[in-house]
Write a protein that holds these residues in place. Structure first.
Motif, PDB file in Angstrom:
ATOM      1  N   ASP A   1       8.841 -18.008 -30.510  1.00  0.00           N
ATOM      2  CA  ASP A   1       8.662 -16.772 -29.824  1.00  0.00           C
ATOM      3  C   ASP A   1       8.714 -16.815 -28.403  1.00  0.00           C
ATOM      4  O   ASP A   1       7.545 -17.167 -27.679  1.00  0.00           O
ATOM      5  CB  ASP A   1       7.429 -16.087 -30.309  1.00  0.00           C
ATOM      6  CG  ASP A   1       6.974 -14.837 -30.077  1.00  0.00           C
ATOM      7  OD1 ASP A   1       7.568 -14.182 -28.952  1.00  0.00           O
ATOM      8  OD2 ASP A   1       6.119 -14.231 -30.475  1.00  0.00           O
ATOM      9  N   GLU A   2       9.869 -16.530 -27.636  1.00  0.00           N
ATOM     10  CA  GLU A   2       9.869 -16.845 -26.178  1.00  0.00           C
ATOM     11  C   GLU A   2       8.849 -15.564 -25.613  1.00  0.00           C
ATOM     12  O   GLU A   2       8.159 -16.165 -24.244  1.00  0.00           O
ATOM     13  CB  GLU A   2      11.344 -16.372 -25.750  1.00  0.00           C
ATOM     14  CG  GLU A   2      12.326 -17.474 -26.239  1.00  0.00           C
ATOM     15  CD  GLU A   2      13.594 -17.208 -25.952  1.00  0.00           C
ATOM     16  OE1 GLU A   2      13.768 -16.253 -24.886  1.00  0.00           O
ATOM     17  OE2 GLU A   2      14.532 -17.980 -26.145  1.00  0.00           O
ATOM     18  N   ASP A   3       8.572 -14.614 -25.877  1.00  0.00           N
ATOM     19  CA  ASP A   3       7.562 -13.630 -25.320  1.00  0.00           C
ATOM     20  C   ASP A   3       6.152 -14.159 -25.280  1.00  0.00           C
ATOM     21  O   ASP A   3       5.592 -14.241 -24.347  1.00  0.00           O
ATOM     22  CB  ASP A   3       7.633 -12.190 -26.083  1.00  0.00           C
ATOM     23  CG  ASP A   3       8.909 -11.597 -25.776  1.00  0.00           C
ATOM     24  OD1 ASP A   3       9.783 -11.843 -24.781  1.00  0.00           O
ATOM     25  OD2 ASP A   3       9.283 -10.621 -26.687  1.00  0.00           O
TER      26      ASP A   3
ATOM     27  N   GLY B   1       3.896 -20.129 -29.203  1.00  0.00           N
ATOM     28  CA  GLY B   1       5.074 -19.496 -29.162  1.00  0.00           C
ATOM     29  C   GLY B   1       6.432 -20.429 -29.144  1.00  0.00           C
ATOM     30  O   GLY B   1       7.304 -20.224 -29.888  1.00  0.00           O
TER      31      GLY B   1
END
Length: 61
Positions: free
Chosen positions: A28-30, A23
């Motif tokens: 991709d922070e999620d 991530g």
């Protein structure tokens, strides 16, 4: 701690670390947050099993 519980905790920790790393690399922070959550879940599972083991030892003596 039983072997299956120990393995499950370690698997959650490792999976979480991989998700967090991927991530972060992908921006991709999620996925990164999900990875941190999985690691925390594994840590809690491991801590809970250690408490159970300690209680069993106390009652055994």
């Amino acid at each position: 701690m039983s072997d299956s519980d120990k393995t499950r905790a370690k698997t959650e920790q490792a999976t979480g670390k991989i998700k967090e790393t991927v991530g972060r690399a992908a921006g991709d922070e999620d996925l990164e947050a999900e990875g941190r959550g999985d690691q925390a879940k594994g840590d809690l599972r491991q801590a809970g099993e250690k408490v159970k083991d300690a209680v069993k030892r106390i009652h055994k003596d």
